[in-house]
Design a protein around this motif. Structure first.
Motif, PDB file in Angstrom:
ATOM      1  N   TYR A 112      39.688  43.978  38.273  1.00 54.57           N
ATOM      2  CA  TYR A 112      40.377  45.227  37.986  1.00 54.57           C
ATOM      3  C   TYR A 112      39.405  46.399  38.060  1.00 54.57           C
ATOM      4  O   TYR A 112      38.358  46.386  37.406  1.00 54.57           O
ATOM      5  N   LEU A 113      39.739  47.387  38.874  1.00 56.13           N
ATOM      6  CA  LEU A 113      38.975  48.630  38.921  1.00 56.13           C
ATOM      7  C   LEU A 113      39.530  49.524  37.818  1.00 56.13           C
ATOM      8  O   LEU A 113      40.728  49.829  37.798  1.00 56.13           O
ATOM      9  N   LEU A 114      38.667  49.945  36.914  1.00 61.10           N
ATOM     10  CA  LEU A 114      39.080  50.635  35.695  1.00 61.10           C
ATOM     11  C   LEU A 114      38.407  52.001  35.590  1.00 61.10           C
ATOM     12  O   LEU A 114      37.259  52.172  36.010  1.00 61.10           O
ATOM     13  N   THR A 165      43.969  46.627  41.483  1.00 60.14           N
ATOM     14  CA  THR A 165      43.727  45.208  41.239  1.00 60.14           C
ATOM     15  C   THR A 165      43.389  44.531  42.558  1.00 60.14           C
ATOM     16  O   THR A 165      44.102  44.696  43.548  1.00 60.14           O
ATOM     17  N   THR A 166      42.289  43.771  42.558  1.00 59.79           N
ATOM     18  CA  THR A 166      41.926  42.965  43.722  1.00 59.79           C
ATOM     19  C   THR A 166      42.328  41.519  43.439  1.00 59.79           C
ATOM     20  O   THR A 166      41.892  40.952  42.439  1.00 59.79           O
ATOM     21  N   PRO A 167      43.170  40.913  44.274  1.00 57.30           N
ATOM     22  CA  PRO A 167      43.610  39.538  44.014  1.00 57.30           C
ATOM     23  C   PRO A 167      42.436  38.562  43.940  1.00 57.30           C
ATOM     24  O   PRO A 167      41.364  38.803  44.520  1.00 57.30           O
ATOM     25  N   ASP A 221      30.646  38.476  39.011  1.00 52.71           N
ATOM     26  CA  ASP A 221      29.321  38.362  39.621  1.00 52.71           C
ATOM     27  C   ASP A 221      28.977  39.645  40.367  1.00 52.71           C
ATOM     28  O   ASP A 221      29.789  40.579  40.451  1.00 52.71           O
ATOM     29  N   THR A 222      27.765  39.715  40.890  1.00 53.87           N
ATOM     30  CA  THR A 222      27.290  40.958  41.496  1.00 53.87           C
ATOM     31  C   THR A 222      28.064  41.313  42.758  1.00 53.87           C
ATOM     32  O   THR A 222      28.257  42.502  43.048  1.00 53.87           O
ATOM     33  N   TYR A 223      28.516  40.332  43.521  1.00 58.69           N
ATOM     34  CA  TYR A 223      29.310  40.622  44.723  1.00 58.69           C
ATOM     35  C   TYR A 223      30.631  41.272  44.320  1.00 58.69           C
ATOM     36  O   TYR A 223      31.037  42.287  44.898  1.00 58.69           O
ATOM     37  N   GLN A 224      31.320  40.695  43.355  1.00 56.18           N
ATOM     38  CA  GLN A 224      32.608  41.231  42.904  1.00 56.18           C
ATOM     39  C   GLN A 224      32.457  42.650  42.357  1.00 56.18           C
ATOM     40  O   GLN A 224      33.273  43.541  42.645  1.00 56.18           O
ATOM     41  N   LEU A 225      31.401  42.893  41.580  1.00 53.27           N
ATOM     42  CA  LEU A 225      31.162  44.232  41.032  1.00 53.27           C
ATOM     43  C   LEU A 225      30.897  45.237  42.149  1.00 53.27           C
ATOM     44  O   LEU A 225      31.430  46.343  42.151  1.00 53.27           O
ATOM     45  N   ALA A 226      30.046  44.841  43.104  1.00 55.38           N
ATOM     46  CA  ALA A 226      29.700  45.732  44.206  1.00 55.38           C
ATOM     47  C   ALA A 226      30.914  46.023  45.076  1.00 55.38           C
ATOM     48  O   ALA A 226      31.138  47.157  45.508  1.00 55.38           O
ATOM     49  N   ARG A 227      31.711  44.984  45.335  1.00 54.53           N
ATOM     50  CA  ARG A 227      32.895  45.159  46.184  1.00 54.53           C
ATOM     51  C   ARG A 227      33.884  46.110  45.536  1.00 54.53           C
ATOM     52  O   ARG A 227      34.436  47.002  46.209  1.00 54.53           O
TER      53      ARG A 227
END
Length: 393
Positions: free
Chosen positions: A351-353, A373-375, A132-138
């Motif tokens: 996962y930040l890629l 990786t964010t848990p 979602d947009t929060y996860q992407l932004a974070r």
């Protein structure tokens, strides 16, 4: 396609589970959703097997238009479809979730990105899968600011998804001490030439141009920014929603160094590779992204819940089967073990890629290296911050 559902006898209808994949089969998000979402849903049904009830998969193209999505949803639910799955384009996803709530049917949003689906507009018959947009932004936004990108200008798709992504990313930028210098809204889905928007963004002299768009819009922005030499002038592109299918279209030569976030990567581990091998015959020209994998995961978990509570009870109440899905832990080869929170958010790691340079890629679709990786319990918006009325304060 949604108007020609086969008629079933009363006995057949009472025992048949119908999954409607509402997706983009022809537009901006076709490669990121569309045939891949259908293939992965069918894979889930095939793996689930025969457990005493037949399962049908139906497909419709909502053309990224909320009015078409609403009409299709009403038609499908009235004709006996038990769950609508995928629903890319946030404006359509929000609208279909409202119809599902009204009719006590299930909406499993996978392709929609807006975090509002589990916020103020959450629903007892809705679940939000994959991202979602929060996860992407974070993940992407937060990492970019930490790397020194503390002044931003946004190029934003002018509808619910773009607005939510810009909002959530702006909050992270400001919270980290950065500044938002401006934003420009681009018509959706009618824009393919982003040159004037890129020039406007460049003129603001930000360190980062944030792309709050997706699909062909993101691909065109990245390619046109490369043609203008924007990154060579020291401005970084932050593709806040970028899928491996987009990277494939952009190419490693142009895309190398881009940072993005997904909750699924086909080459992450033995289980993700095994799932990918199984589904590739159904989608030979693509490798699955997190939306495709999310459709597989959501469909499989839904069918497990149906088997657990029985078809009559599952068909009787969308709210009841969603409650059962929340009570059961999730488990599959795409995402591993997880759970669904009371606000309807399916939790999984993020996962930040980073997109590899051409010389780093060792095989077809070997496009990413994992930076961090964010848990699962940290990747998405804290439950107390969402203002979902389903959550007890």
């Amino acid at each position: 396609m949604a108007t020609a559902l086969p008629r079933l006898s009363r006995a057949q209808a009472a025992n048949t589970i119908r999954i409607g994949v509402m997706t983009d089969m022809s537009g901006t998000y076709r490669d990121n959703t569309g045939p891949g979402s259908v293939a992965c849903t069918q894979q889930a049904v095939a793996e689930f097997g025969s457990r005493g009830f037949p399962v049908e998969v139906l497909v419709a193209d909502h053309q990224n238009k909320p009015d078409i999505g609403v009409n299709l949803a009403r038609q499908w639910y009235d004709q006996g479809v038990d769950v609508i799955l995928d629903i890319p384009t946030s404006s359509v996803g929000l609208a279909v979730q409202n119809v599902a709530r009204e009719k006590n049917k299930i909406a499993l949003n996978v392709g929609s990105a807006t975090s509002d689906l589990t916020g103020a507009q959450c629903s007892p018959t809705g679940i939000h899968w994959a991202y979602d947009t929060y996860q992407l932004a974070r993940s992407t936004g937060g990492a970019t600011v930490k790397a020194g990108g503390d002044s931003w200008f946004f190029i934003t798709a002018d509808y619910a998804f773009g607005h939510a992504l810009e909002r959530d990313a702006s909050n992270f930028v400001r919270a980290a001490g950065g500044k938002v210098l401006g934003t420009v809204r681009t018509p959706f889905p009618a824009t393919s030439d982003f040159s004037s928007f890129l020039v406007q963004a460049q003129a603001a002299k930000p360190k980062v141009i944030g792309l709050a768009n997706a699909g062909l819009d993101t691909i065109n922005c990245v390619k046109q920014a490369a043609e203008f030499g924007i990154t060579r002038r020291g401005i970084k592109l932050a593709s806040l929603l970028l899928f491996i299918t987009d990277v494939h279209s952009i190419g490693l030569q142009t895309g190398q160094g881009l940072v993005c976030s997904e909750t699924f990567y086909w080459d992450l581990n033995d289980r993700t590779r095994a799932f990918t091998r199984r589904v590739l015959p159904k989608m030979p020209n693509l490798h699955p992204n997190c939306i495709h994998a999310g459709c597989y995961s959501a469909a499989l978990h839904f069918l497990k819940a149906v088997a657990d509570m029985g078809v009559p009870a599952a068909k009787a109440s969308g709210a009841d089967i969603v409650a059962r899905m929340k009570a059961m832990p999730t488990e599959d080869d795409a995402f591993g073990a997880g759970r669904i929170r009371e606000d309807g958010r399916k939790l999984c790691p993020s996962y930040l890629l980073e997109v590899k340079a051409p010389e780093e890629s060792k095989a077809p679709w070997d496009y990413y290296k994992v930076l961090q990786t964010t848990p699962a319990e940290e990747a998405f918006r804290p439950l107390a911050d969402g203002k979902c009325p389903l959550v007890k304060s």
